[in-house]
Design a protein around this motif. Structure first.
Motif, PDB file in Angstrom:
ATOM      1  N   MET A  22      39.565  47.096  38.848  1.00 47.58           N
ATOM      2  CA  MET A  22      41.012  46.822  38.779  1.00 47.58           C
ATOM      3  C   MET A  22      41.341  45.957  37.566  1.00 47.58           C
ATOM      4  O   MET A  22      42.341  46.186  36.873  1.00 47.58           O
ATOM      5  N   ALA A  23      40.509  44.955  37.327  1.00 47.19           N
ATOM      6  CA  ALA A  23      40.718  44.089  36.159  1.00 47.19           C
ATOM      7  C   ALA A  23      40.607  44.895  34.870  1.00 47.19           C
ATOM      8  O   ALA A  23      41.400  44.717  33.928  1.00 47.19           O
ATOM      9  N   LYS A  24      39.639  45.803  34.826  1.00 52.67           N
ATOM     10  CA  LYS A  24      39.478  46.655  33.646  1.00 52.67           C
ATOM     11  C   LYS A  24      40.701  47.534  33.440  1.00 52.67           C
ATOM     12  O   LYS A  24      41.193  47.695  32.310  1.00 52.67           O
ATOM     13  N   TYR A  25      41.208  48.092  34.525  1.00 48.17           N
ATOM     14  CA  TYR A  25      42.391  48.952  34.444  1.00 48.17           C
ATOM     15  C   TYR A  25      43.577  48.189  33.862  1.00 48.17           C
ATOM     16  O   TYR A  25      44.271  48.681  32.952  1.00 48.17           O
ATOM     17  N   LEU A  26      43.809  46.993  34.360  1.00 54.47           N
ATOM     18  CA  LEU A  26      44.921  46.190  33.848  1.00 54.47           C
ATOM     19  C   LEU A  26      44.683  45.793  32.394  1.00 54.47           C
ATOM     20  O   LEU A  26      45.599  45.827  31.567  1.00 54.47           O
ATOM     21  N   GLY A  30      46.808  46.782  28.591  1.00 49.99           N
ATOM     22  CA  GLY A  30      47.510  45.751  27.846  1.00 49.99           C
ATOM     23  C   GLY A  30      47.988  44.563  28.639  1.00 49.99           C
ATOM     24  O   GLY A  30      48.818  43.777  28.152  1.00 49.99           O
ATOM     25  N   LYS A  31      47.481  44.394  29.854  1.00 49.42           N
ATOM     26  CA  LYS A  31      47.903  43.279  30.683  1.00 49.42           C
ATOM     27  C   LYS A  31      46.937  42.097  30.543  1.00 49.42           C
ATOM     28  O   LYS A  31      45.739  42.279  30.339  1.00 49.42           O
ATOM     29  N   GLU A 109      48.875  36.976  33.384  1.00 52.64           N
ATOM     30  CA  GLU A 109      49.877  37.734  34.136  1.00 52.64           C
ATOM     31  C   GLU A 109      49.371  38.087  35.542  1.00 52.64           C
ATOM     32  O   GLU A 109      50.137  38.083  36.504  1.00 52.64           O
ATOM     33  N   TYR A 110      48.105  38.442  35.617  1.00 49.89           N
ATOM     34  CA  TYR A 110      47.521  38.881  36.879  1.00 49.89           C
ATOM     35  C   TYR A 110      46.262  38.073  37.195  1.00 49.89           C
ATOM     36  O   TYR A 110      45.413  37.867  36.325  1.00 49.89           O
ATOM     37  N   VAL A 111      46.162  37.649  38.450  1.00 46.46           N
ATOM     38  CA  VAL A 111      44.936  37.035  38.961  1.00 46.46           C
ATOM     39  C   VAL A 111      44.440  37.902  40.113  1.00 46.46           C
ATOM     40  O   VAL A 111      45.156  38.112  41.099  1.00 46.46           O
TER      41      VAL A 111
END
Length: 225
Positions: A22-26, A30-31, A109-111
């Motif tokens: 999931m982290a790779k996808y984000l 560009g996140k 932006e995301y954790v």
């Protein structure tokens, strides 16, 4: 800034790999994303799960990794966090974990916040991971798998999430070990049925078996975009 908590229905369901994917996808979309680990046992130094996340993402360690912010509690003994902490004469400080999450939220932006084991893992004798999730109300991403027993564990998890009013953001179905296509197909149908039965309106994303996780990609757009 958004924090998502990632839990498994049990240990060894693939939640570390799911978190990394999931982290790779984000990241490749560009996140600004970081992963966090609630606590790590059976390890020394930097959390081995954090290392796996970075490897899957294809990035070097962040400063927050080296400073221990992404996993402030690492214990040598491979056991439940309450026991591993006790064996080192320590106690897991929830306030310290929450402070780490805030620091990460301020910079990314995301954790993606990976838990330990299943949902009801004791942190102390009187406080469990489930208690933590009920307090924080983080959107939960639950990881299940095709191994025998996963249907029982998944349905029990869904029922307790409903009872505790913990928001379920999505279900990840990890194909590993994929010993039977009949089980794979049936499990998806069962999980779709029970998500509706328990009142959860969330998607299921499947993770196939990859020969090389470093070169793998999964579309998690149903979760994040």
């Amino acid at each position: 800034m958004k924090t998502y908590f990632v839990s498994g229905i049990d240990t060894d369901t693939g939640k570390t790999y799911a978190t990394g994917l999931m982290a790779k996808y984000l990241y490749i979309n560009g996140k600004s994303v970081i992963t966090q680990k609630f606590a790590q046992t059976g390890c020394k130094g930097i959390s081995e799960d954090i290392l796996i996340h970075r490897n899957i993402m294809g990035v070097e360690l962040f400063d927050v990794d080296r400073k221990g912010i992404t996993c402030p509690f690492v214990f040598d003994y491979p056991a439940s966090p309450h026991l591993a902490a006790q064996m080192q004469n320590e106690k897991i400080d929830i306030h310290k974990i929450s402070t780490s999450t805030k620091i990460l939220n301020d910079s990314f932006e995301y954790v993606l916040f990976e838990g330990v084991g299943g949902l009801n893992v004791p942190i102390t004798l009187d406080y469990s991971l489930l208690d933590f999730l009920q307090e924080k109300k983080y959107p939960l991403i639950l990881v299940t798998s095709s191994k025998l027993g996963s249907i029982n564990h998944t349905l029990l998890s869904l029922e307790i999430l409903k009872t505790r009013q913990i928001p379920l953001h999505g279900l990840i179905y990890n194909h590993y070990p994929a010993k039977s296509n009949f089980i794979l197909n049936d499990s998806i149908q069962v999980f779709q049925h029970y998500l509706k039965k328990f009142g959860f309106d969330c998607p299921i994303v499947e993770i196939p078996i990859f020969e090389n996780l470093e070169n793998s990609e999964v579309d998690f757009s149903q979760f994040f975009f």
